[in-house]
Design a protein around this motif. Sequence first.
Motif, PDB file in Angstrom:
ATOM      1  N   VAL A  33      11.526  -2.124  15.145  1.00 26.25           N
ATOM      2  CA  VAL A  33      10.157  -2.167  14.641  1.00 26.25           C
ATOM      3  C   VAL A  33      10.152  -2.346  13.132  1.00 26.25           C
ATOM      4  CG1 VAL A  33       7.986  -0.926  14.475  1.00 26.25           C
ATOM      5  CG2 VAL A  33       9.411  -0.682  16.525  1.00 26.25           C
ATOM      6  N   LEU A  34       9.370  -3.299  12.667  1.00 27.60           N
ATOM      7  CA  LEU A  34       9.184  -3.517  11.242  1.00 27.60           C
ATOM      8  C   LEU A  34       7.722  -3.204  10.919  1.00 27.60           C
ATOM      9  CD1 LEU A  34      11.628  -5.293  12.049  1.00 27.60           C
ATOM     10  CD2 LEU A  34      10.883  -6.962  10.387  1.00 27.60           C
ATOM     11  N   THR A  35       7.491  -2.444   9.875  1.00 25.86           N
ATOM     12  CA  THR A  35       6.099  -2.137   9.544  1.00 25.86           C
ATOM     13  C   THR A  35       5.829  -2.368   8.072  1.00 25.86           C
ATOM     14  OG1 THR A  35       6.705   0.166   9.192  1.00 25.86           O
ATOM     15  CG2 THR A  35       5.773  -0.393  11.344  1.00 25.86           C
ATOM     16  N   LEU A  36       4.610  -2.712   7.785  1.00 23.03           N
ATOM     17  CA  LEU A  36       4.163  -2.880   6.402  1.00 23.03           C
ATOM     18  C   LEU A  36       2.800  -2.236   6.288  1.00 23.03           C
ATOM     19  CD1 LEU A  36       4.687  -4.434   3.655  1.00 23.03           C
ATOM     20  CD2 LEU A  36       3.199  -6.175   4.567  1.00 23.03           C
ATOM     21  N   ARG A  37       2.632  -1.413   5.274  1.00 21.63           N
ATOM     22  CA  ARG A  37       1.346  -0.751   5.094  1.00 21.63           C
ATOM     23  C   ARG A  37       0.860  -0.957   3.672  1.00 21.63           C
ATOM     24  NH1 ARG A  37       4.652   2.363   7.933  1.00 21.63           N
ATOM     25  NH2 ARG A  37       3.817   3.303   9.820  1.00 21.63           N
ATOM     26  N   ASP A  38      -0.393  -1.261   3.546  1.00 17.33           N
ATOM     27  CA  ASP A  38      -1.010  -1.314   2.225  1.00 17.33           C
ATOM     28  C   ASP A  38      -2.400  -0.737   2.409  1.00 17.33           C
ATOM     29  OD1 ASP A  38      -2.272  -1.861  -0.111  1.00 17.33           O
ATOM     30  OD2 ASP A  38      -1.575  -3.931  -0.276  1.00 17.33           O
ATOM     31  N   ARG A  47      -5.625  -2.251   0.638  1.00 17.54           N
ATOM     32  CA  ARG A  47      -6.084  -3.511   1.200  1.00 17.54           C
ATOM     33  C   ARG A  47      -6.438  -3.357   2.663  1.00 17.54           C
ATOM     34  NH1 ARG A  47      -1.668  -7.312   1.272  1.00 17.54           N
ATOM     35  NH2 ARG A  47      -3.040  -8.900   2.123  1.00 17.54           N
ATOM     36  N   PHE A 102       6.648 -10.716   5.665  1.00 22.17           N
ATOM     37  CA  PHE A 102       5.872 -11.278   4.570  1.00 22.17           C
ATOM     38  C   PHE A 102       5.354 -12.675   4.879  1.00 22.17           C
ATOM     39  CE2 PHE A 102       8.896  -8.210   2.936  1.00 22.17           C
ATOM     40  CZ  PHE A 102       8.002  -7.271   2.454  1.00 22.17           C
ATOM     41  N   ASP A 149      -2.601   3.751  -5.551  1.00 20.60           N
ATOM     42  CA  ASP A 149      -2.508   3.376  -4.153  1.00 20.60           C
ATOM     43  C   ASP A 149      -1.137   2.812  -3.874  1.00 20.60           C
ATOM     44  OD1 ASP A 149      -3.558   0.139  -3.670  1.00 20.60           O
ATOM     45  OD2 ASP A 149      -3.549   1.087  -5.625  1.00 20.60           O
ATOM     46  N   TRP A 150      -0.862   2.490  -2.673  1.00 24.77           N
ATOM     47  CA  TRP A 150       0.417   2.718  -2.112  1.00 24.77           C
ATOM     48  C   TRP A 150       0.721   1.710  -1.032  1.00 24.77           C
ATOM     49  CZ3 TRP A 150       4.145   5.363  -3.604  1.00 24.77           C
ATOM     50  CH2 TRP A 150       5.110   5.813  -2.715  1.00 24.77           C
ATOM     51  N   MET A 151       1.878   1.119  -1.000  1.00 29.07           N
ATOM     52  CA  MET A 151       2.221   0.301   0.159  1.00 29.07           C
ATOM     53  C   MET A 151       3.684   0.518   0.555  1.00 29.07           C
ATOM     54  SD  MET A 151       1.806  -3.316  -1.754  1.00 29.07           S
ATOM     55  CE  MET A 151       0.676  -2.767  -3.009  1.00 29.07           C
ATOM     56  N   GLU A 152       3.936   0.309   1.794  1.00 26.61           N
ATOM     57  CA  GLU A 152       5.263   0.611   2.326  1.00 26.61           C
ATOM     58  C   GLU A 152       5.702  -0.437   3.327  1.00 26.61           C
ATOM     59  OE1 GLU A 152       4.343   4.511   3.952  1.00 26.61           O
ATOM     60  OE2 GLU A 152       6.091   5.302   2.906  1.00 26.61           O
ATOM     61  N   TYR A 153       6.982  -0.697   3.352  1.00 24.20           N
ATOM     62  CA  TYR A 153       7.555  -1.593   4.355  1.00 24.20           C
ATOM     63  C   TYR A 153       8.782  -0.917   4.936  1.00 24.20           C
ATOM     64  CZ  TYR A 153      10.525  -5.410   6.052  1.00 24.20           C
ATOM     65  OH  TYR A 153      11.356  -6.200   6.806  1.00 24.20           O
ATOM     66  N   ARG A 154       8.910  -0.990   6.241  1.00 21.66           N
ATOM     67  CA  ARG A 154      10.073  -0.390   6.888  1.00 21.66           C
ATOM     68  C   ARG A 154      10.654  -1.318   7.924  1.00 21.66           C
ATOM     69  NH1 ARG A 154       9.817   5.451   6.861  1.00 21.66           N
ATOM     70  NH2 ARG A 154       7.776   5.999   6.086  1.00 21.66           N
ATOM     71  N   ASP A 155      11.951  -1.358   7.960  1.00 19.66           N
ATOM     72  CA  ASP A 155      12.663  -1.991   9.060  1.00 19.66           C
ATOM     73  C   ASP A 155      13.733  -0.964   9.417  1.00 19.66           C
ATOM     74  OD1 ASP A 155      14.301  -3.393  10.726  1.00 19.66           O
ATOM     75  OD2 ASP A 155      14.349  -5.218   9.517  1.00 19.66           O
ATOM     76  N   ARG A 210      10.823   0.045   1.809  1.00 15.24           N
ATOM     77  CA  ARG A 210      10.343  -0.411   0.506  1.00 15.24           C
ATOM     78  C   ARG A 210       8.974   0.190   0.259  1.00 15.24           C
ATOM     79  NH1 ARG A 210      11.655  -6.892   0.974  1.00 15.24           N
ATOM     80  NH2 ARG A 210      13.904  -6.636   1.299  1.00 15.24           N
ATOM     81  N   ASP A 239      -4.736  -2.217 -10.276  1.00 15.83           N
ATOM     82  CA  ASP A 239      -4.134  -3.531 -10.375  1.00 15.83           C
ATOM     83  C   ASP A 239      -2.926  -3.593 -11.289  1.00 15.83           C
ATOM     84  OD1 ASP A 239      -5.651  -4.700  -8.511  1.00 15.83           O
ATOM     85  OD2 ASP A 239      -7.137  -5.498  -9.906  1.00 15.83           O
ATOM     86  N   ARG A 251      -0.068  -8.965  -5.152  1.00 19.72           N
ATOM     87  CA  ARG A 251      -0.036  -7.738  -4.368  1.00 19.72           C
ATOM     88  C   ARG A 251       0.573  -7.968  -2.986  1.00 19.72           C
ATOM     89  NH1 ARG A 251      -3.209  -2.652  -4.569  1.00 19.72           N
ATOM     90  NH2 ARG A 251      -2.880  -1.817  -2.489  1.00 19.72           N
ATOM     91  N   ARG A 252       0.206  -9.092  -2.411  1.00 23.42           N
ATOM     92  CA  ARG A 252       0.655  -9.406  -1.066  1.00 23.42           C
ATOM     93  C   ARG A 252       2.172  -9.533  -0.982  1.00 23.42           C
ATOM     94  NH1 ARG A 252      -0.184 -14.233   2.458  1.00 23.42           N
ATOM     95  NH2 ARG A 252      -0.319 -13.130   4.420  1.00 23.42           N
ATOM     96  N   LEU A 297       6.188  -6.206  -1.938  1.00 20.24           N
ATOM     97  CA  LEU A 297       7.298  -5.631  -1.186  1.00 20.24           C
ATOM     98  C   LEU A 297       8.275  -6.704  -0.708  1.00 20.24           C
ATOM     99  CD1 LEU A 297       5.640  -2.729   0.794  1.00 20.24           C
ATOM    100  CD2 LEU A 297       6.754  -2.737  -1.424  1.00 20.24           C
ATOM    101  N   ASN A 298       7.891  -7.942  -0.863  1.00 17.12           N
ATOM    102  CA  ASN A 298       8.835  -9.025  -0.613  1.00 17.12           C
ATOM    103  C   ASN A 298       9.770  -9.158  -1.820  1.00 17.12           C
ATOM    104  OD1 ASN A 298       9.936 -11.269   0.774  1.00 17.12           O
ATOM    105  ND2 ASN A 298       8.729 -12.651  -0.492  1.00 17.12           N
ATOM    106  N   ALA A 305       9.395 -10.994  -4.238  1.00 18.78           N
ATOM    107  CA  ALA A 305       9.399 -12.360  -4.747  1.00 18.78           C
ATOM    108  C   ALA A 305       8.074 -12.992  -4.358  1.00 18.78           C
ATOM    109  CB  ALA A 305      10.544 -13.161  -4.142  1.00 18.78           C
ATOM    110  N   PRO A 306       7.617 -13.929  -5.153  1.00 18.76           N
ATOM    111  CA  PRO A 306       6.356 -14.577  -4.805  1.00 18.76           C
ATOM    112  C   PRO A 306       6.506 -15.387  -3.529  1.00 18.76           C
ATOM    113  CG  PRO A 306       7.398 -15.709  -6.621  1.00 18.76           C
ATOM    114  CD  PRO A 306       8.228 -14.493  -6.352  1.00 18.76           C
TER     115      PRO A 306
END
Lengths: 515, 874
Positions: A448-453, A456, A503, B750-756, B763, B770, B804-805, B808-809, B811-812
């Motif tokens: 499972v891969l998840t992304l949260r923001d 937004r 992404f 505010d806050w964002m997260e990425y998981r694998d 991340r 902003d 913003r999008r 967590l990548n 890179a643009p």
Amino acid sequence: MSDRHAWQRVCRWQDILPESGVCARVGERQIAVFRAGEHVFALDNLDPCSGANVLARGIVGELRGELVVASPIYKQHFSLRSGRCLESPRHSVRAYPARVLDGSVWVRARRRLVVVGNGIAGLRVVEELLAIAPQAYDVVVFGAEPHWGYDRSLLSPVLAGETEAEAIELHPRSWYVEHGITLHAGDPVVAIDRGRRTVRSANGVTVGYDRLLLATGSHPVRLDIPGAQLPGVVSFRNLGDLGAMLDAIRPQGRAVVVGGGVLGVEAAAGLRLRGMSVTLVHRHAQLMDRHLDEEAGRLLAASLRARGIDLRLEATVDAVLGATAACGVRTSQDESLAAELVVTAIGIRPNADLARSAGLRCERGILVDDTMQSFDPAIYAVGECIQHRNTTFGMVAPLWEQGRVCAVHLAEVGVSRYVERVRPVQLKVSGLEVFSVGRIAAAQGREVLTLRDARRGVYKRLVLEQDRLVGALLVGDVQDAPWYLDLLQVGRPVTDLRSTLIFGPGATPAAAGAR
Amino acid sequence: MSAGVRTTCPYCGVGCGVRVEHDDDGVRILGDPAHPANLGRLCSKGAALGETLALEGRLLAPRIAGRETGWDEALERVARAFGESIARHGPESVAFYLSGQLLTEDYYVANKLMKGFIGGANIDTNSRLCMASAVVAHQRAFGEDVVPVRYQDLLEADLVVLVGSNLAWCHPVLYRRLAEEKARRPGLAVVVIDPRRTATCEIADLHLALAPGSDAWLFNGLLCDLERRGAADRRFLEEHTVGVAAALAAARASAAEPAEVARRCALPMESVQRFFATFAAAERVVTLFSQGVNQSTSGVDKGSAIINCHLYTGRLGKPGCGPFSITGQPNAMGGREVGGLATALAAHRRLEEPEDRAAVQAFWGSPRIASRPGLKAVDLFEAVHDGRVKALWIAGTNPVVSLPDADRARAALRRCEFVVVADCFPDTDTAALAQVLLPAAAWGEKSGTVTNSERCLSRQRAFLPLPGAARPDWWMFCELARRLGFDAHFAYADVHQIFAEHARLAHGAPGRVLDLGALADLDAAAYDALEPLHWPVGAGAPFADARYAHRDGRARLVPVEPRAPACAPDAQFPWVLNTGRVRDQWHTMTRTARSARLNRHSPLPYLDVHVDDAAELGIAAGELVSVRSRIGVLVAPARLGTDSARGQVFAPMHWSDAFASGARVGAAIPAAVDPLSGEPEFKHAPVRLERTAVDWYAFALLRGRIEPVPAFWWARVPAQGFSRYELAGTGRPEWSSLARQWLAPSAEQDWMEYRDESRGIYRAAAVSEDRLEGVLFVACTPQSPSRGWLEERMTDGRLAPGDRRCLLNGAPLAQGFEEGPIVCSCFGVGRDALKVGIAAYGLVTARQVGARLRAGTNCGSCLPEIQALLDGQS
Ligand SMILES: Cc1cc2nc3c(=O)[nH]c(=O)nc-3n(C[C@H](O)[C@H](O)[C@H](O)COP(=O)(O)OP(=O)(O)OC[C@H]3O[C@@H](n4cnc5c(N)ncnc54)[C@H](O)[C@@H]3O)c2cc1C
Ligand code: SF4
């Protein structure tokens, strides 16, 4: 198959001069047979504009990329393929199947296709058929609803006031006329005589068929509780329901929506946008529980609450209150909610009533094979009324393909099989983007891969199995949905994309290279 | 804009002149065109000086046991500790450990206090680690520590031999001058002698990647070869030197034949012969040597072997000729001039000469005078460790990082009864162990003189006010002196008075080249206005007259018996660890790391490993490697390449515990020293390499600090407005809560997260209004997303709309995937995504678009737009 529909030899190939026509008699009719290049075509000989049997003497040519014959009288052009009149579609003529075999020209009379159900699925088959074999059938459509065919899935945006009711019509009246389609709107078929191959409608119209297409859609599941019959209780299925809902809308009006699936959420959001106070009652702890995970459910709930929609989760409606009309509901949490409008969206059930009564094999829905044929070879079925390999349907996307497959078989122009594919679900509430497809739950062997923001309002969840995408859930940012859907349906390994998968396509190494 | 202040760069031994101008944006740092060292040039470190001036993180008040206090209490405390120790255990129970970055005046006062008034000689400096071997080699050859070369000589030479020097990174401006000269005059041959291929090799005609530590065989071999070729300057040898026969005999005994040299040095025979031939043929030769020669257990002998060749051919004391020991530090030379070493007395007078002692004591009017050498750096810390030295004053240096066997040095300080540290920063590894911290004035706030590698004496001038309670070091030593009861002798009003006294003392010693007598009478204004000048002041180049400071006036050729490094690699420790500088860091980074710009060149500690060795050990690029020697361990990420030969590894020397964990090279380097100079063998430690198994690698960019760092390994890179951390460790930390703790101290963020999860990837990014506030990226392997793009986002004020999008990548996203109005609202397909998709899949019809991209397959109202896109692309 009756003689009437057998191929009939009309002349030898060389009897027709290149780029011209001859007249032949097929059954009772005069038919004009044309030779254009390597092909032969057949049209009614009667020119509808002049009333004279003259088309066989017309000049064969090409107009706007289409092979046509010009009437010798008023010079209208008729498509050799479909008989359509290019200048005035109202005056189109019939085309007939024609072919060359062993040096002879063969023509066949048109057969009749009766379509029961004027919804997306039925009309889709007709559209496809017109595209691939416009000469094959005379088409007769019966529709229980008193409207021209419309796209039911757009009822939600209409309720929300985002789309005009007219815009959801599938085809204008003229379309039926131009294509020689007979429509019996507001007149449901009540019986099928499979032996005689006829159908009979509520108004007593009886029509014979060579092929019958059942596209009767589904029934909304109704509440089986006290008060469910009261005026003010509606389901959300058709234009009639929509009308009832719009009629109930008034300032300070109160509505209860029962069922927190896609439909219920869209109904609740739409009513709220119309200014109603809305309470959404849902059986489970989580909204859209079949398509979302807990977190997405939470986000959705929060976003609905933010729109001012009250939620009652893990609750059912036990009774509709009211003497002569609904004035509220009582929930399983023993709460009374005042409401003049109660909208139920608790599921659908394939409408196989007619088929069943005609003795066709049905289970939950009408059983069809991969060619959309029922157990009666003359009867086909598509749409929400069917059951295909144990699957029933509740969305538009699979109907496109069912329609195509069915049309190919009706036209007898090749082989094609319907293959059920993973289908996405998408919420049509503006500002509330939700997309879900495939298996999104965690399980042994799944990654499972998840992304949260949170700000937004974005939550993305991708589920992989054996390095292939098997599920995708997107909330708040569904821009890349088509890409995921494609990956998932194609079943391509995503090993090389893994690190940037969440992404989207713009982050893939290839795209980054092109940057 | 003010008129500007002319001062001197505080970093390397080139000693560039700097012009500081104040303008509205702060200060501007420019090269001083009138300074003979650089003629207006500056290197990246010098040019970034302006970025190191911020007061953030400075020590601005004395502290006792961490508590801020006033000078009086702090100094009382220090004086009491020193006074009691001297009274009870004698003058040898106290020590000063100083820095080649102090100004000459600081040094002078400290030296005078220790040797003349406390009466011991336990005053040594980090210069010991740098060029002490060269000092002894000079003394042996010339009778005095004199560098007989100026920068101009390099430019006038036919051949420049660079031995054990990465001039390009360590002395960039001088390297540039040499490179420019070579470009102008290709006939100028450059030979680089270094086990490692360095940036300096770029201008080399010949690079001899000799076996580590084999230099003495090479130069002995050269001496034999010069003899064979008849290249001796017979007259010069006869009239002005002694010892040639013994030197030749020793050389022959060890390296008579080029074949033997080639074998000993692991060099191809042709290279050796080419070098010998080139050296013999060139009329004017400068042999520049540096840490690669000095930092060795036979550093003095290696220096002597080099000097022998110059003496043998008479190639010194003339333009374009000479052995040239270049110093690492800006004022190592100044320290040597005043005698700020345990083995010196003052002003090039000798500790072991009774007349010199008497003269100095008389000059100072001091109650006593040290009569035997004090403890050299490594011995000094050993004495601290075993309690012989009980009170220690450390000024402007970070020995816990820079000494060999650094863990023992740390243990020594822990055990020491009393440690006082004077520094600009409270958070150095050494400061952490001090009972008393004294806030020292920094570059820009201090005034005085420095002497660079070519004996060029120039002024450092203050252009900033003293911040907080910060004071110059000389003032602190005077205060200590006063509190120990010697106030009459230390009543200096300013640096000028100190300098004048030093200049008077540095005059009239028989036979000495150092003579500053001409400067003794400068008044304050003249001192202030002093232009850079070389000593001997007013005389010709040193040794132009072939007179040397030995009593007989002759130079000495010293027989050199080459010795292998103290510790040889063996089965257990088969690799050789070499150490050195990187271009844009200085020493232990207390200052340079404050410049985001400088941190970009080589932001992290690393270990250079040959690719083939790495492959054998299963080490991938970026993975952590532990480097274990007999005494300790160093851990750093691997950099794979071919610069280091197989069997050798290289680690930069700069990183301290303040900037990385386990990256102090000193911890792995045994304290083996040259018996004569006491200089440690930094360039040759036998080690064993192992891939360090960790479960995760991470990096974080954040506004604050992570303290303590819960990781097996970490490094911190200060950047503009934020810090970058690189981390690695074991276990499965709860990343989400760590990230919250590190990145988002305030709730509005505010806050964002990425998981694998199954890949161990986590991340997170925090944003407020902003503005990117921080990111954390975790993975199981060293990570590929480049930090650059994220770092730019951290520096930039606001995130651009599309940023913003993709945060967590890391890179643009490719053009077209970021924005673009939605065309198909049913499926949320944007225009740009459609365009890209149409192109990528070669779609022609709207139906194909629908089938591929979903767009237009629901309500179909976007079909015209899709058709238009199709039409537009065909
Ligand atoms: C409010 C709403 C929103 C929806 N939103 C979406 C969405 O966003 N995306 C999506 O994919 N799907 C959506 N759906 C589902 C989608 O509309 C249906 O899957 C689709 O309409 C099914 O098509 P159909 O032709 O099989 O059935 P229907 O559209 O139900 O058509 C069947 C027609 O047959 C008629 N009929 C039945 N029996 C007879 C008879 N005996 N004689 C004559 N006529 C008869 C019925 O009256 C009906 O008009 C939504 C549905 C609703 C109600
Ligand atoms: S070369 Fe040395 S002295 Fe010159 S600017 Fe660079 S660091 Fe400073």
